[in-house]
Design an enzyme around this catalytic site. Structure first.
Site, short mmCIF file in Angstrom:
data_model
loop_
_atom_site.label_atom_id
_atom_site.label_comp_id
_atom_site.label_asym_id
_atom_site.label_seq_id
_atom_site.Cartn_x
_atom_site.Cartn_y
_atom_site.Cartn_z
N ASP A 1 0.89 -1.11 -0.03
CA ASP A 1 -0.01 -0.13 -0.09
C ASP A 1 0.85 1.26 -0.02
O ASP A 1 2.00 1.14 0.51
CB ASP A 1 -0.74 -0.02 1.32
CG ASP A 1 -2.21 0.95 1.06
OD1 ASP A 1 -3.17 0.34 1.27
OD2 ASP A 1 -2.13 1.97 0.81
N PHE B 1 -21.27 -4.82 -5.33
CA PHE B 1 -22.28 -3.59 -5.45
C PHE B 1 -22.02 -2.61 -4.42
O PHE B 1 -20.92 -2.11 -4.48
CB PHE B 1 -23.56 -4.35 -5.24
CG PHE B 1 -24.36 -5.09 -6.50
CD1 PHE B 1 -23.40 -5.90 -6.96
CD2 PHE B 1 -25.26 -4.42 -7.10
CE1 PHE B 1 -23.71 -6.41 -8.41
CE2 PHE B 1 -25.46 -4.96 -8.38
CZ PHE B 1 -24.95 -5.87 -9.29
N TYR C 1 -13.16 6.73 -13.92
CA TYR C 1 -13.19 5.61 -12.91
C TYR C 1 -13.93 4.43 -13.10
O TYR C 1 -13.20 3.33 -13.31
CB TYR C 1 -13.61 6.11 -11.44
CG TYR C 1 -13.90 4.66 -10.37
CD1 TYR C 1 -12.76 4.43 -9.86
CD2 TYR C 1 -14.94 4.22 -10.34
CE1 TYR C 1 -13.07 3.14 -9.18
CE2 TYR C 1 -15.29 3.37 -9.38
CZ TYR C 1 -14.33 2.71 -8.73
OH TYR C 1 -14.37 1.50 -7.91
N SER D 1 -16.63 -3.69 -10.14
CA SER D 1 -17.75 -2.81 -9.45
C SER D 1 -18.73 -3.20 -10.34
O SER D 1 -18.90 -3.45 -11.56
CB SER D 1 -17.22 -1.51 -9.56
OG SER D 1 -18.37 -0.71 -9.38
N LYS E 1 -12.42 0.34 -14.38
CA LYS E 1 -12.82 -1.29 -13.87
C LYS E 1 -13.13 -1.93 -15.42
O LYS E 1 -12.88 -3.04 -15.47
CB LYS E 1 -13.95 -1.07 -13.11
CG LYS E 1 -13.70 -0.30 -11.82
CD LYS E 1 -12.78 -1.25 -10.97
CE LYS E 1 -12.41 -0.45 -9.82
NZ LYS E 1 -11.18 -1.00 -9.18
N1 LIG Z 1 -15.68 1.01 -1.67
C1 LIG Z 1 -16.52 0.82 -2.60
O1 LIG Z 1 -17.58 1.35 -2.76
C2 LIG Z 1 -16.02 0.21 -3.98
C3 LIG Z 1 -17.13 -0.40 -4.78
C4 LIG Z 1 -16.80 -0.95 -6.07
C5 LIG Z 1 -15.39 -1.48 -6.22
N2 LIG Z 1 -14.26 -0.84 -5.29
C6 LIG Z 1 -12.95 -1.17 -5.55
O2 LIG Z 1 -12.68 -1.83 -4.52
C7 LIG Z 1 -11.15 -1.66 -4.39
C8 LIG Z 1 -10.97 -1.15 -2.96
O3 LIG Z 1 -11.73 -0.07 -2.55
P1 LIG Z 1 -11.71 0.48 -1.10
O4 LIG Z 1 -12.89 1.11 -0.76
O5 LIG Z 1 -11.19 -0.39 -0.03
O6 LIG Z 1 -10.62 1.46 -1.59
P2 LIG Z 1 -9.62 2.34 -0.33
O7 LIG Z 1 -9.21 3.66 -1.18
O8 LIG Z 1 -10.17 2.36 0.90
O9 LIG Z 1 -8.40 1.31 -0.62
C9 LIG Z 1 -7.63 1.30 -1.75
C10 LIG Z 1 -6.07 1.47 -1.09
O10 LIG Z 1 -5.17 1.29 -2.24
C11 LIG Z 1 -4.22 2.01 -1.81
N3 LIG Z 1 -3.52 2.64 -3.12
C12 LIG Z 1 -4.06 3.42 -4.13
N4 LIG Z 1 -3.38 3.42 -5.14
C13 LIG Z 1 -2.16 2.75 -4.90
C14 LIG Z 1 -0.94 2.60 -5.38
N5 LIG Z 1 -0.68 3.08 -6.61
N6 LIG Z 1 0.04 1.75 -4.87
C15 LIG Z 1 -0.34 1.35 -3.73
N7 LIG Z 1 -1.06 1.43 -3.05
C16 LIG Z 1 -2.36 2.25 -3.72
C17 LIG Z 1 -4.69 3.32 -1.08
O11 LIG Z 1 -3.60 3.95 0.01
C18 LIG Z 1 -5.89 2.67 -0.25
O12 LIG Z 1 -5.21 1.94 1.07
C19 LIG Z 1 -10.75 -0.35 -5.30
O13 LIG Z 1 -10.22 -1.06 -6.47
C20 LIG Z 1 -12.28 0.01 -5.60
O14 LIG Z 1 -12.10 0.80 -6.71
C21 LIG Z 1 -14.64 -0.28 -4.27
#
Ligand SMILES: NC(=O)c1ccc[n+]([C@@H]2O[C@H](COP(=O)([O-])OP(=O)(O)OC[C@H]3O[C@@H](n4cnc5c(N)ncnc54)[C@H](O)[C@@H]3O)[C@@H](O)[C@H]2O)c1
Length: 347
Positions: free
Chosen positions: A34, A182, A153, A128, A157
């Site tokens: 991370d 979802f 965004y 997503s 995906k």
């Molecule tokens: N939360 C939602 O509603 C949701 C819905 C559908 C899909 N997603 C997908 O699920 C995944 C996780 O989502 P989340 O809500 O836990 O997001 P989040 O932002 O809490 O977690 C993502 C993590 O990735 C790290 N990160 C980002 N870019 C990076 C890089 N270049 N190198 C290393 N680390 C990096 C960030 O610091 C963060 O800790 C993402 O891919 C997101 O697109 C999330």
């Protein structure tokens, strides 16, 4: 699976941290990458508190191709990756498309380039339900057509899924699953980890909990004239711990050779849609808090209704969401109170 070492990218983020907990509870050894761009190093402490074990942690930016290569040289035994790391703010992606394409696409490519060198590899991708847009039929099955993305965004995906599918086509030694989430909400029951939105939350539940605690004046309900029963938009809210467990099940499927083909897609939802007003009612009922809210105009780009057909995940993957909306909202509220206390102590 026990004693296997697995890379979890974005493992200090919201969904990643809950998944690290679920993996460690199954005896899996986890290494997290991370770059802390949307998370805090304190999350490691939360994971340790819950599981009694601190995962290995590498502060690496996945946009750094040589750092990704060095990582796999340092950990040659790792051939399974759960890839959460990405930028995820829809609005920001409209403002800064190249940042989103660079972060979400280049990191994916660098990881796959390393994995295709392996004799065998397993890859789980965070996709997503945004790929479906406003689906023509509800509930949404995995066969519903992917619609033109509404934002950069969302497009990352769709492109991400295509990159993985194309890579699997020519690498029979690589197996991958795209999980289409979802609406993930809630927090771990211990309130040691949860969602930590930076700035103004874009999602409904963190906005609700921040309003209830007094950080925001009131919640805006965007549109009450949609063609739904109470006029407000409908989504499929899934408890983040259910979602985390699905990742363990998906990885097990690949490790145990249970896949039907080397690239598969599953919806992860509860199968039940709830309107914004129902979420507010559920929050008030399960927490005893009163939530100030107002009706605001519809927000551009918002779809009316989306909820999952869960049959494929239930029958084929062998996973089913078990936690209720009330339980998820209650856990989000307990977490919000913990966050508030920490913020007050730091002042
Ligand atoms: N939360 C939602 O509603 C949701 C819905 C559908 C899909 N997603 C997908 O699920 C995944 C996780 O989502 P989340 O809500 O836990 O997001 P989040 O932002 O809490 O977690 C993502 C993590 O990735 C790290 N990160 C980002 N870019 C990076 C890089 N270049 N190198 C290393 N680390 C990096 C960030 O610091 C963060 O800790 C993402 O891919 C997101 O697109 C999330």
């Amino acid at each position: 699976m026990k004693n296997k070492k697995v890379l979890v990218t974005g493992g200090l983020g919201f969904i990643g941290s809950h998944t690290v907990v679920a993996l460690q509870q199954q005896g899996v050894e986890v290494v997290i990458i991370d770059n802390l761009s949307n998370s805090s190093i304190d999350v490691l402490g939360g994971i340790t508190e819950i599981t009694g074990k601190t995962p290995e942690f590498e502060n690496i930016d996945l946009r750094d191709k040589s750092a990704v290569k060095d990582f796999f040289e340092k950990y040659p035994e790792i051939d399974s990756v759960i890839h959460f790391a990405a930028s995820k703010a829809v609005g920001e992606s409209v403002e800064k498309p190249l940042l989103y394409y660079e972060n979400n696409i280049s990191s994916l490519i660098y990881l796959l380039q390393e994995l295709q060198k392996k004799e065998h590899s397993n890859f789980i991708f965070s996709s997503s339900c945004t790929v479906y847009g406003q689906a023509d039929e509800l509930p949404i099955t995995e066969n519903a057509p992917v619609k033109k993305a509404e934002s950069p965004y969302g497009n990352t995906k769709q492109i991400g899924e295509e990159i993985i599918q194309d890579t699997c086509k020519v690498n029979s030694n690589m197996k991958a699953i795209s999980l289409r989430y979802f609406n993930p909400i809630g927090a771990h029951a211990s309130a040691e980890i949860g969602e930590l939105p930076l700035g103004t939350p874009q999602n409904l539940v963190p906005f609700i909990t921040q309003t209830a605690i007094g950080k925001r004046e009131k919640l805006s309900v965007f549109g009450n004239d949609y063609p739904t029963e109470d006029g407000t938009a409908i989504r499929d809210y899934i408890h983040v711990v259910d979602l985390a467990e699905a990742h363990v099940t998906a990885l097990q499927r690949l490790m145990n050779g249970k896949e039907k083909s080397n690239y598969e897609v599953f919806n992860l939802g509860t199968g039940k849609g709830n309107s914004v007003l129902e979420v507010i009612q559920s929050f008030e009922k399960s927490t005893g808090e009163k939530l100030p809210y107002e009706i605001a105009p519809r927000r551009e780009g918002d779809i009316i209704s989306a909820y999952a057909d869960t049959e494929k995940a239930n029958k084929e993957l062998g996973w089913k969401a078990s936690r209720s909306l009330d339980e998820a909202l209650k856990s989000a509220w307990v977490w919000q109170k913990v966050v508030q206390k920490k913020e007050e102590e730091e002042q």
